[in-house]
Design a protein around this motif. Structure first.
Motif, short mmCIF file in Angstrom:
data_model
loop_
_atom_site.label_atom_id
_atom_site.label_comp_id
_atom_site.label_asym_id
_atom_site.label_seq_id
_atom_site.Cartn_x
_atom_site.Cartn_y
_atom_site.Cartn_z
N UNK A 31 -1.40 -13.04 32.84
CA UNK A 31 -2.72 -13.02 32.19
C UNK A 31 -2.61 -13.51 30.75
N UNK A 32 -1.56 -13.12 30.05
CA UNK A 32 -1.36 -13.55 28.67
C UNK A 32 -1.17 -15.06 28.60
N UNK A 33 -0.37 -15.60 29.51
CA UNK A 33 -0.13 -17.04 29.52
C UNK A 33 -1.44 -17.79 29.80
N UNK A 34 -2.21 -17.31 30.77
CA UNK A 34 -3.47 -17.97 31.10
C UNK A 34 -4.44 -17.92 29.92
N UNK A 35 -4.58 -16.75 29.31
CA UNK A 35 -5.51 -16.62 28.18
C UNK A 35 -5.08 -17.46 26.98
N UNK A 36 -3.80 -17.47 26.69
CA UNK A 36 -3.32 -18.29 25.57
C UNK A 36 -3.52 -19.78 25.86
N UNK A 50 -5.90 -21.05 27.78
CA UNK A 50 -7.33 -21.31 27.63
C UNK A 50 -7.73 -21.39 26.16
N UNK A 51 -7.17 -20.52 25.35
CA UNK A 51 -7.47 -20.58 23.91
C UNK A 51 -6.98 -21.88 23.30
N UNK A 52 -5.81 -22.30 23.73
CA UNK A 52 -5.22 -23.52 23.17
C UNK A 52 -6.05 -24.75 23.52
N UNK A 53 -6.55 -24.80 24.74
CA UNK A 53 -7.26 -25.99 25.19
C UNK A 53 -8.78 -25.80 25.23
N UNK A 112 -12.37 -24.40 19.03
CA UNK A 112 -11.65 -23.22 18.56
C UNK A 112 -12.54 -22.37 17.66
N UNK A 113 -12.33 -21.07 17.68
CA UNK A 113 -13.19 -20.21 16.86
C UNK A 113 -13.04 -20.49 15.37
N UNK A 114 -14.16 -20.63 14.70
CA UNK A 114 -14.16 -20.87 13.25
C UNK A 114 -15.03 -19.80 12.61
N UNK A 115 -14.65 -19.39 11.46
CA UNK A 115 -15.38 -18.33 10.77
C UNK A 115 -16.72 -18.88 10.27
N UNK A 116 -17.79 -18.21 10.67
CA UNK A 116 -19.10 -18.58 10.18
C UNK A 116 -19.77 -19.73 10.89
N UNK A 117 -19.16 -20.30 11.89
CA UNK A 117 -19.77 -21.42 12.61
C UNK A 117 -19.90 -21.07 14.08
N UNK A 118 -20.97 -21.62 14.67
CA UNK A 118 -21.17 -21.42 16.09
C UNK A 118 -20.63 -22.63 16.84
#
Length: 65
Positions: A36-41, A43-46, A50-56
């Motif tokens: 699960x960790x590998x899959x989530x990481x 997904x986050x990588x690709x 990517x999450x940015x502070x203050x932006x949608x």
């Protein structure tokens, strides 16, 4: 000539079987957590945004008025 055999009682056998089962379940849970960790990481990588502070995140934005 006498030969002695050790025959464990039922409680001992059940306790050992339960300990082995718990060990197998812990190992299985550890493997699933790793997967699960590998899959989530991955997904986050690709992820497309990517999450940015203050932006949608979004492809289309409303025009500012």
């Amino acid at each position: 000539m006498a030969v002695a055999f050790f025959i464990p009682d039922q409680a001992t056998l059940l306790r050992e079987a339960e300990q082995k089962e718990q060990q197998i379940l812990r190992m299985r849970e550890t493997q699933w957590r790793l997967l699960a960790t590998v899959v989530l990481e991955t997904l986050r990588l690709y992820s497309p945004c990517p999450p940015k502070v203050g932006r949608k995140c979004g492809k289309y934005r409303k025009p500012s008025q």
